[in-house]
Scaffold this motif. Structure first.
Motif, PDB file in Angstrom:
ATOM      1  N   ILE A 168     -36.544 -31.738  29.600  1.00  0.00           N
ATOM      2  CA  ILE A 168     -36.261 -31.501  28.183  1.00  0.00           C
ATOM      3  C   ILE A 168     -34.932 -30.776  28.024  1.00  0.00           C
ATOM      4  N   ALA A 169     -34.676 -29.824  28.935  1.00  0.00           N
ATOM      5  CA  ALA A 169     -33.444 -29.062  28.835  1.00  0.00           C
ATOM      6  C   ALA A 169     -32.217 -29.942  29.008  1.00  0.00           C
ATOM      7  N   LEU A 170     -32.413 -31.160  29.514  1.00  0.00           N
ATOM      8  CA  LEU A 170     -31.279 -32.042  29.742  1.00  0.00           C
ATOM      9  C   LEU A 170     -30.754 -32.698  28.479  1.00  0.00           C
ATOM     10  N   GLY A 171     -31.474 -32.515  27.368  1.00  0.00           N
ATOM     11  CA  GLY A 171     -31.054 -33.160  26.129  1.00  0.00           C
ATOM     12  C   GLY A 171     -29.612 -32.844  25.788  1.00  0.00           C
ATOM     13  N   ARG A 172     -28.969 -33.783  25.110  1.00  0.00           N
ATOM     14  CA  ARG A 172     -27.544 -33.657  24.847  1.00  0.00           C
ATOM     15  C   ARG A 172     -27.269 -32.491  23.894  1.00  0.00           C
ATOM     16  N   ASP A 173     -28.132 -32.357  22.916  1.00  0.00           N
ATOM     17  CA  ASP A 173     -27.969 -31.275  21.957  1.00  0.00           C
ATOM     18  C   ASP A 173     -28.215 -29.944  22.659  1.00  0.00           C
ATOM     19  N   ARG A 174     -27.401 -28.951  22.354  1.00  0.00           N
ATOM     20  CA  ARG A 174     -27.581 -27.669  23.026  1.00  0.00           C
ATOM     21  C   ARG A 174     -28.902 -27.018  22.643  1.00  0.00           C
ATOM     22  N   ARG A 175     -29.451 -27.410  21.501  1.00  0.00           N
ATOM     23  CA  ARG A 175     -30.733 -26.828  21.103  1.00  0.00           C
ATOM     24  C   ARG A 175     -31.846 -27.245  22.062  1.00  0.00           C
ATOM     25  N   ALA A 176     -31.568 -28.251  22.890  1.00  0.00           N
ATOM     26  CA  ALA A 176     -32.560 -28.661  23.884  1.00  0.00           C
ATOM     27  C   ALA A 176     -32.911 -27.490  24.800  1.00  0.00           C
ATOM     28  N   LEU A 177     -31.929 -26.656  25.094  1.00  0.00           N
ATOM     29  CA  LEU A 177     -32.200 -25.521  25.982  1.00  0.00           C
ATOM     30  C   LEU A 177     -33.231 -24.594  25.357  1.00  0.00           C
ATOM     31  N   MET A 178     -33.033 -24.330  24.082  1.00  0.00           N
ATOM     32  CA  MET A 178     -33.969 -23.431  23.394  1.00  0.00           C
ATOM     33  C   MET A 178     -35.346 -24.089  23.284  1.00  0.00           C
ATOM     34  N   ALA A 179     -35.345 -25.390  23.008  1.00  0.00           N
ATOM     35  CA  ALA A 179     -36.620 -26.107  22.906  1.00  0.00           C
ATOM     36  C   ALA A 179     -37.358 -26.041  24.235  1.00  0.00           C
ATOM     37  N   SER A 180     -36.603 -26.275  25.298  1.00  0.00           N
ATOM     38  CA  SER A 180     -37.208 -26.230  26.617  1.00  0.00           C
ATOM     39  C   SER A 180     -37.738 -24.834  26.908  1.00  0.00           C
ATOM     40  N   TYR A 181     -36.960 -23.836  26.494  1.00  0.00           N
ATOM     41  CA  TYR A 181     -37.369 -22.457  26.771  1.00  0.00           C
ATOM     42  C   TYR A 181     -38.664 -22.119  26.046  1.00  0.00           C
ATOM     43  N   SER A 182     -38.747 -22.503  24.768  1.00  0.00           N
ATOM     44  CA  SER A 182     -39.971 -22.122  24.058  1.00  0.00           C
ATOM     45  C   SER A 182     -41.158 -22.926  24.582  1.00  0.00           C
ATOM     46  N   TYR A 183     -40.906 -24.162  25.008  1.00  0.00           N
ATOM     47  CA  TYR A 183     -41.987 -24.922  25.639  1.00  0.00           C
ATOM     48  C   TYR A 183     -42.390 -24.243  26.936  1.00  0.00           C
ATOM     49  N   LEU A 184     -41.382 -23.753  27.659  1.00  0.00           N
ATOM     50  CA  LEU A 184     -41.672 -23.072  28.927  1.00  0.00           C
ATOM     51  C   LEU A 184     -42.570 -21.859  28.693  1.00  0.00           C
ATOM     52  N   ILE A 185     -42.229 -21.080  27.671  1.00  0.00           N
ATOM     53  CA  ILE A 185     -43.042 -19.885  27.397  1.00  0.00           C
ATOM     54  C   ILE A 185     -44.471 -20.303  27.043  1.00  0.00           C
ATOM     55  N   MET A 186     -44.578 -21.243  26.090  1.00  0.00           N
ATOM     56  CA  MET A 186     -45.924 -21.646  25.668  1.00  0.00           C
ATOM     57  C   MET A 186     -46.669 -22.330  26.814  1.00  0.00           C
ATOM     58  N   GLY A 187     -45.948 -23.189  27.514  1.00  0.00           N
ATOM     59  CA  GLY A 187     -46.583 -23.911  28.605  1.00  0.00           C
ATOM     60  C   GLY A 187     -47.050 -22.976  29.708  1.00  0.00           C
ATOM     61  N   THR A 188     -46.254 -21.950  29.981  1.00  0.00           N
ATOM     62  CA  THR A 188     -46.649 -21.017  31.024  1.00  0.00           C
ATOM     63  C   THR A 188     -47.869 -20.207  30.601  1.00  0.00           C
ATOM     64  N   ILE A 189     -47.889 -19.856  29.317  1.00  0.00           N
ATOM     65  CA  ILE A 189     -49.091 -19.161  28.827  1.00  0.00           C
ATOM     66  C   ILE A 189     -50.295 -20.084  28.968  1.00  0.00           C
ATOM     67  N   GLY A 190     -50.091 -21.343  28.577  1.00  0.00           N
ATOM     68  CA  GLY A 190     -51.186 -22.304  28.686  1.00  0.00           C
ATOM     69  C   GLY A 190     -51.662 -22.441  30.121  1.00  0.00           C
ATOM     70  N   GLY A 191     -50.688 -22.632  31.024  1.00  0.00           N
ATOM     71  CA  GLY A 191     -51.040 -22.765  32.427  1.00  0.00           C
ATOM     72  C   GLY A 191     -51.713 -21.503  32.955  1.00  0.00           C
ATOM     73  N   GLY A 192     -51.190 -20.354  32.536  1.00  0.00           N
ATOM     74  CA  GLY A 192     -51.773 -19.078  32.975  1.00  0.00           C
ATOM     75  C   GLY A 192     -53.206 -18.930  32.499  1.00  0.00           C
ATOM     76  N   PHE A 193     -53.433 -19.292  31.252  1.00  0.00           N
ATOM     77  CA  PHE A 193     -54.795 -19.209  30.720  1.00  0.00           C
ATOM     78  C   PHE A 193     -55.730 -20.113  31.506  1.00  0.00           C
ATOM     79  N   PHE A 194     -55.242 -21.306  31.789  1.00  0.00           N
ATOM     80  CA  PHE A 194     -56.061 -22.244  32.553  1.00  0.00           C
ATOM     81  C   PHE A 194     -56.421 -21.624  33.901  1.00  0.00           C
ATOM     82  N   MET A 195     -55.411 -21.025  34.522  1.00  0.00           N
ATOM     83  CA  MET A 195     -55.611 -20.398  35.833  1.00  0.00           C
ATOM     84  C   MET A 195     -56.638 -19.272  35.751  1.00  0.00           C
ATOM     85  N   ILE A 196     -56.509 -18.422  34.718  1.00  0.00           N
ATOM     86  CA  ILE A 196     -57.471 -17.327  34.560  1.00  0.00           C
ATOM     87  C   ILE A 196     -58.880 -17.895  34.411  1.00  0.00           C
TER      88      ILE A 196
END
Lengths: 517, 163, 214, 510
Positions: A168-196
């Motif tokens: 996702i971070a590879l998107g041409r628009d620079r906002r892709a980085l921010m999109a990827s970052y917020s997905y990363l945060i949410m996704g990591t929380i999701g993954g962490g919850f699953f792990m717990i």
């Protein structure tokens, strides 16, 4: 099998000598091995050919697996030769085979799509990294759907998530980085919850194998630990599945990712999470516990209905096509979770058949937008103005895909919706059927906005020129072909829905029958 | 805490260490031992705590320490960026390769007993742990290259590339 | 108590021997370390300067490693110390070298706080029915673990953890290695295209693609 | 491959199913042929020739089914199941055959007329136009032959989609706005209400098959009346007020489209569906019983009467000829809905006959309106003074068509109106009888002035400057409208094929 082997040391499971017994392993290992190979050889051409070949191979293997599962029942594969609760077992169920079929099909077709248009932030000579990440993502998604081990699901969840953040971070628009970052945060929380959740359940059962755990859970179902574990699993998966109101990462991620990545993720990522959720709910805990004792339906059903309306309403107001499609996905996921929350065969069937129907439709639509973006240089609704005459095939593809989103009879979307309505009726909820129908009218509005723009919009000024400064013309064949295949599939399987529905139904029956092991 | 950050926070934190003679001598002495310890952890994983993962990290830690003291360039003279990237893939492929080999030998994926009836488990574990070690060490080194070699003035370029 | 019986029942395959359940009360050292851990976490949250915050995460990991050691998780402690306290701290510092070193003042995020409190509360609630720490009757110790122990003995590999990780659950470990690969690929994708300019000299800036824009 | 084989085997497994398939597929084939000849071969003459040839073939195919059906056979064709509980199945019964005949025969006539109109007007995108036209007819025949509600719904929606490009043919802002109304109303009623009604029916009975005598017997009267209301409004193409708004909006379309929409395909598909639902889902006896037992059981009748009267009054006030005809259509369609809502066999037969007679009459009027536009470039009635002398055939046909719509002998409209009034009076629905009578007077009021205006003596001498350009429309326009006017007369003297076929169609199981 446990009793006799304890004390014998390493016990092995004999495999038959036929090569196709290894198909479950190959399904995941192929992309898993191909990814480092792409990384190793640093050649864009090599990576491109290898990834496409591997994706088509996984599709073929998935087809064989599905046939096998339908004919012979669950296919098991002991990784490392260790029997089920001790080692990690691949357990290919009908539902799992169905999901990997969709994932590999979408992957194969998106990789077939000519990437000329998907200008990304990678320099041409580093494009092999893209394919490497793509294959890792594919392997992760396939692994999640095919494995019968909770911790293994987590591992592959991480593989698919990490690689999708990078993609996702590879998107041409620079906002892709921010999109990827917020997905990363949410996704990591999701993954962490699953792990717990997995950790807590392991505490109480001492096993990680889904079936084994399902057998041992009933004895401890009334403990608070199990309850909390279930909650963590569910919330974690809900984040990955973008269940309302945990959907906020999705629109930006799909909007700013490179075009093919949007097409791939939109058709696959949430679908796999859906399958895992169904597995957790119906196989691991059983419908009785989840719906009768905890009453999950009372939570999931309103949330699904809210997602249907909020997603579709938000889609109406989007100026960017991909964001429009992303919000539409949130609404469509609402239909799927609604089907799950009905906890009957028809409802679950509608959810599972929508895995295919919506996956194909939405990927096709994202590819349409990729074609439009390639020719016009923009992906706004405005950029579709007057394309009806200049890109007729692409335009028609959008119209058909849009109809499937609406659920017009004769398209794949209708089949899912019809089944969902059957589910609502089987659950004696006529109002729910009405709500589903009314919500599809919202889809009419957002689809129609685009269709009107295509056929009635007049490009103004420079808008009639494409991104290379020349008049906009039809997308090249190499881009059109996979797009049209996906869109044609929505019509073919809208009319000829026997195969998709019957597989989805046997998957649903199997999942529901799996309650409590 | 506030006092400790003094010498580090100044501009170019990693670079500053190059001038610390005590650290340099100490680091030079320590590095081979850390590397040796990493190898020990790698191969002693069967008997004591440790294994490929920890060994890989330790190995990378030694390189990082060396890099902090003497500059990334010096480390890259030994292990260039491209080599670190290749080794990541090699490590994973070694692991997966064991699996593919057992599979081709007719047993299940990663069933080490296919390698040898008697010592299959030993060999298999040894090989895959080596794969883990290589991959982890290479990845950590590559990560360090990515972060450690950046400077505040090297802003990401805005250039975008079509294919 | 009902829960404890239930867990015991769940572990049915093995005869429930009348083991004297050793009540392992919390050891003083553990309490001390746990308190330190909490303290470190709070300090990290309160620090606006990112540099000490990054270093403190290293401290946090070290304390964690200590706790793991006390719980006999030597392998985990080892990893935690090497990765958490070692490499990731260095990576943090590297990342910090290219950005502002202090956090901007931000209004407190009540939603995040609420989420954290809820999660914490749920976790604590979930511990109420857990088997006691070190309880030999816990399902974890009775269901599959004996097979692992026996298996490790049979192949003469004393470190059971290694056998479990590399053989019984070797596929998971392959997955973990691939996670590492994925992280590597991700970082190379995002940061790898940039050239070091100051130290590598002029030559490398004009490599093909020059400013790749990672 | 085997799937195709099975399909072919099924296709000719039962007598008549091949003809059904041919009737359905010929228009689709026509669409393909039109597209091929128009876009690839780029020959307008070949393209239009193909339309007519295939159109005639398709009409012949449908007519071929008259024999078996009138001798009591019910040819059926089970195509495949596209959803559980929903099979794509076709059954030919009298009512559907009548509608299919109207659609396929008038398609040929309309096509011929359309060639004249479109060429006379130098319209663009003619290939797209004729392509969609063919698909729309195919969809209408699909609606006619549908063996169950889902099949009907499928083709009903296909009809909406295929006519949308026709309505918005000019692709102007006005067309877009009209298209939005057209599409919005038709789609939201069908998805929101019609489909819901189908689902409800299916929930109640476990089937959606059309059966003589209905399938809803035994359902509680309140539910039945509510369901009737859902169907009444869900089938938005029947244009009950206030769901009628799409119809005047669709007037932006070229006139052949209006003729198709208002006389042949779309509106008739709507009222046909209502009629079919009432007779073969509810069953007239079941419905009658329910209406008598519920206080608001006559609600659809009230709505129908209101629609008839108000549409007629609005029509009186329209100066634009096509709009006036549109409102007239709304009123006339409500006749058919009323005929269904009265729930008696005779009224239902009258309503079914009205599908035919109104189609023939109204298509004549629209052809005339188009011919006036082509020949005289006039759309407003107030400017048509005296044009009848210059366009005698057109206005003569208009007169005949008007009388038929009003329901005067010796024209076809008389029979159907007679049947409706008879049925209503037998059922004791005096409100309906009164409404029909009043409406006839009103239709005299809005149709005959047009004729009077056209044949009024011209003011200021023979060659008034304004009328200089007025001449009879091209032959391709005039011949079809004379033909349909002739049909209005013929059907008065020779209605027996239809009346025989339709006798007792609304009854119970044969």
């Amino acid at each position: 099998m446990a009793a006799e082997s304890v004390g014998q040391g390493l016990q092995q499971v004999a495999l038959s000598t036929a090569f196709d017994v290894h198909f479950p392993a190959l399904e995941v290992v192929l992309p898993l091995v191909a990814a480092p190979l792409c990384f190793l050889f640093r050649s864009r051409a090599f990576a491109r050919i290898l990834s496409a070949a591997v994706a088509w191979l996984t599709f073929g293997v998935a087809l064989v697996l599905l046939q096998k599962v339908l004919a012979e029942g669950t296919v098991r594969y002991p990784l490392g030769g260790w029997a089920a609760p001790y080692g990690i077992e691949y357990r290919v169920t009908v539902a799992g085979a169905w999901v990997i079929l969709v994932v590999s099909l979408v992957a194969a077709l998106t990789l077939l799509f000519d990437s000329r248009g998907s200008a990304s932030r990678l320099a041409p000579e580093r494009r092999y990294l893209y394919y490497s990440a793509f294959l890792l993502c594919l392997a992760g998604l396939l692994g999640m759907a095919i494995t019968g081990d909770l911790f293994n699901i987590f591992v592959f969840l991480e593989i698919s998530s990490l690689s999708s953040y990078a993609l996702i971070a590879l998107g041409r628009d620079r906002r892709a980085l921010m999109a990827s970052y917020s997905y990363l945060i949410m996704g990591t929380i999701g993954g962490g919850f699953f792990m717990i959740g997995v950790g807590l359940l392991y505490q109480m059962t001492g096993t990680l194998n889904v079936e084994d755990m399902a057998q041992r859970l009933p004895a401890v179902l009334d403990t608070r630990t199990v309850l909390v574990g279930f909650a963590f699993l569910l919330v974690g998966l809900s984040i990955k599945l973008a269940v309302f109101p945990l959907h906020q990462w999705l629109p930006n991620a799909y909007t700013f990712a490179p075009p093919r990545v949007s097409a791939f993720l939109a058709g696959t990522a949430t679908k796999v999470s859906y399958y895992v959720m169904a597995e957790v709910v119906f196989v691991l805990f059983g419908a009785h516990f989840v719906f009768t004792e905890i009453g999950l339906g009372a939570v999931l059903m309103p949330l699904s209905v809210a997602a249907m309306f909020v997603g579709s309403l938000a889609a109406i107001y989007q100026a960017d096509l991909r964001r429009l499609l992303a919000y539409s996905s949130i609404g469509q996921l609402g239909y799927m979770t609604l089907g799950l929350s009905l906890a009957n065969v028809e409802g679950l069937t509608s959810g599972l058949v929508h895995v295919f129907n919506h996956g194909v439709t939405k990927s096709g639509l994202f590819l349409v937008v990729a074609c439009v973006g390639y020719r016009t240089g923009r992906t706004t609704v405005r950029s579709m103005a007057g394309l009806g005459t200049r890109m007729p095939a692409t335009s028609l593809a959008f119209v058909i895909g849009g109809m499937s989103l609406i659920g017009v009879p004769g398209t794949a979307g209708f089949v899912s919706k019809w089944e969902l309505i059957r589910g609502a009726l089987a659950a004696e909820r006529l109002w729910l059927a009405a709500v589903v129908l009314v919500s599809s009218l919202l889809a009419v509005v957002y689809v129609w906005r685009v269709v009107e723009m295509i056929y009635f919009g007049r490009p103004e000024g420079l808008e009639s020129l494409g991104r290379d400064g020349e008049p906009v013309r039809e997308a090249p064949f190499s881009m059109l072909l996979p797009t049209l295949i996906l869109v044609a599939a929505t019509v073919v399987f809208g009319l000829w829905s026997d195969p998709t529905l019957s597989v989805a139904r046997s998957a649903a029956v199997e999942l529901l029958g799996g309650a409590g092991g | 805490m506030a006092d400790e950050r003094g010498p580090v926070v100044d501009d170019e934190p990693p670079m500053r260490m190059r001038e610390q003679i005590v650290l340099q001598v100490g680091g030079r002495l320590l590095t081979p031992f850390i590397l040796l310890f990493a190898l020990y952890v790698q191969f002693h994983g069967d008997f004591g705590p440790g294994g490929g993962f920890q060994a890989g990290v330790l190995f990378a830690a030694a390189l990082v320490l060396f890099g902090l003291l003497f500059g990334v360039d010096r480390v890259q003279q030994v292990i260039p960026v491209s080599v670190s990237e290749v080794m990541i893939a090699v490590g994973v492929l070694l692991y997966a390769g064991v699996g593919v080999t057992t599979l081709l030998l007719g047993s299940a994926f990663l069933d080490y007993d296919a390698l040898s009836a008697e010592h299959g488990q030993h060999w298999g574990i040894l090989l895959v742990e080596a794969g883990v070690g290589i991959a982890v060490a290479a990845t950590m080194t590559r990560l360090y290259y990515a972060f450690g070699s950046l400077h505040p003035d090297s802003e990401p370029a805005a250039g975008e590339h079509g294919e | 108590m009902a829960a404890a019986e239930a867990t015991a029942a769940a572990a049915a395959p093995l005869p429930v021997r009348d083991l004297a359940v050793v009540e392992l009360g919390p050891l003083p050292l553990e309490v001390l370390l746990l308190a330190l851990l909490g303290l470190t976490a709070v300090v990290i949250l309160r620090t606006r300067e990112l540099f000490p915050a990054a270093l403190l995460t290293g401290v946090f990991s070290l304390i964690n490693a200590g706790l793991f050691t006390l719980m006999d998780g030597v392998d985990v402690a080892f990893t935690e110390a090497a990765v958490g306290a070692g490499i990731s701290t260095v990576l943090f510092l590297g990342a910090l070298s290219m950005m502002d070193r202090s956090e901007r003042q931000r209004p407190p995020r009540w939603r995040a706080l609420l989420a954290v409190v809820l999660t914490g509360a749920a976790l604590i609630y979930g511990t109420f029915d857990m088997p006691s720490y070190g309880d030999p009757q816990a399902p974890v110790h009775r269901h599959i673990a004996p097979q692992y122990l026996a298996g490790a003995e049979a192949v003469h590999i004393p470190n059971v953890v290694t056998v479990v990780l590399a053989s019984y659950r070797g596929y998971d470990t392959l997955g973990e290695t691939v996670v590492v690969l994925t992280a590597g690929v991700g970082v190379v994708i995002l940061l790898g295209g940039r050239r070091r300019r100051r130290s590598a000299g002029v030559g490398s800036t004009i490599e093909a693609g020059g400013r790749d824009g990672g | 491959m085997s799937a195709v084989g099975t399909l072919l085997a099924e296709l000719f497994a039962e007598p008549g199913s091949g003809w059904i398939a041919a009737g359905l597929l010929l228009p689709v084939g026509a669409a393909l042929l039109v597209a091929l000849l128009g876009w690839v071969a780029r020959s307008a003459n070949l393209r239009d020739g193909a339309t007519v040839v295939v159109g005639v073939a398709s009409a012949a195919t449908v007519l071929r089914l008259w024999g078996p059906v009138s001798s009591g056979e019910r040819p059926r064709w089970l195509l495949w199941s596209f959803a559980p509980g929903g099979h794509l199945e076709f059954v030919v019964e009298p009512l559907g055959l009548v509608f299919a005949t109207v659609a396929s025969v008038l398609w040929v006539v309309t096509s011929v007329y359309a060639f004249g109109y479109m060429r006379g007007h130098h319209e663009e995108h003619q290939t797209r136009f004729f392509c969609c036209f063919a698909i729309a007819i195919g969809a209408a025949i699909g609606v006619a032959f549908a063996g169950n509600l889902l099949t009907l719904f499928l083709f009903y929606e296909l009809l909406t989609f295929s006519t949308f490009p026709l309505v918005t043919h000019h692709q102007t802002t006005a067309a877009r706005r009209a298209g939005r109304v057209y599409f919005g109303i038709l789609l939201s009623t069908s998805v929101g209400l019609f489909l819901l009604a189908i689902v409800w029916t299916w929930w109640l009975t476990g089937t959606t098959d059309f059966r003589p005598g209905g399938i809803l017997a035994g359902t509680s009267p309140g539910v039945l009346v509510a369901l009737l209301l859902l169907y009444g409004y869900g089938i938005g193409k029947a244009a009950l007020m206030p769901a009628h708004l799409w119809l005047p909006a669709a007037m932006v379309a070229p006139t052949p489209v209006s003729a198709l929409l208002h006389a042949v395909a779309v509106v008739k598909a709507g009222v046909f569906s209502v009629l079919k639902v009432v007779t073969m889902i509810f069953g007239v006896d079941t419905l009658r019983g329910a209406m008598d037992r519920v206080a608001w059981g006559d609600v659809l009748i009230w709505i129908g009467c209101f629609t008839v009267l108000s549409a007629s009054i609005v029509a009186l006030r329209q100066d634009n000829l096509k709009r006036r005809l549109a409102y007239s259509t709304i009123g006339q369609l409500a006749y058919i809905v009323l005929g269904a809502a009265v729930a008696s066999q005779i009224a239902a037969q009258g309503a079914a006959l009205h599908i035919v007679t109104h189609a023939v009459g109204k298509i004549t009027l629209f052809f005339c309106a188009g011919a006036i536009y082509v020949g005289a470039h006039k759309t407003e009635i107030s400017t048509m003074r005296g044009i009848g002398w210059r366009m005698p055939f057109t206005m003569g046909a208009f007169f005949v068509g008007s009388l038929s719509i009003i329901g005067l002998p010796p024209l076809a409209g008389a029979w159907s109106k007679w049947g409706l009034i008879l049925g209503a009076s037998q059922a004791g629905e005096w409100l309906v009888v009164a409404t029909l009578a009043a409406s006839s007077l009103l239709s005299v009021g809005y149709l005959l002035p047009v004729v009077l205006q056209a044949f009024a003596p011209r003011q200021g001498g023979a060659a008034g400057g304004e009328d200089a350009g007025v001449q009879e429309a091209p032959l391709l326009c005039v011949v079809p409208l004379c033909l349909t006017a002739l049909l209005c007369v013929v059907l008065f003297f020779w209605p027996t094929p239809f009346t025989d076929l339709l006798s007792g169609f609304a009854g119970g199981p044969p």
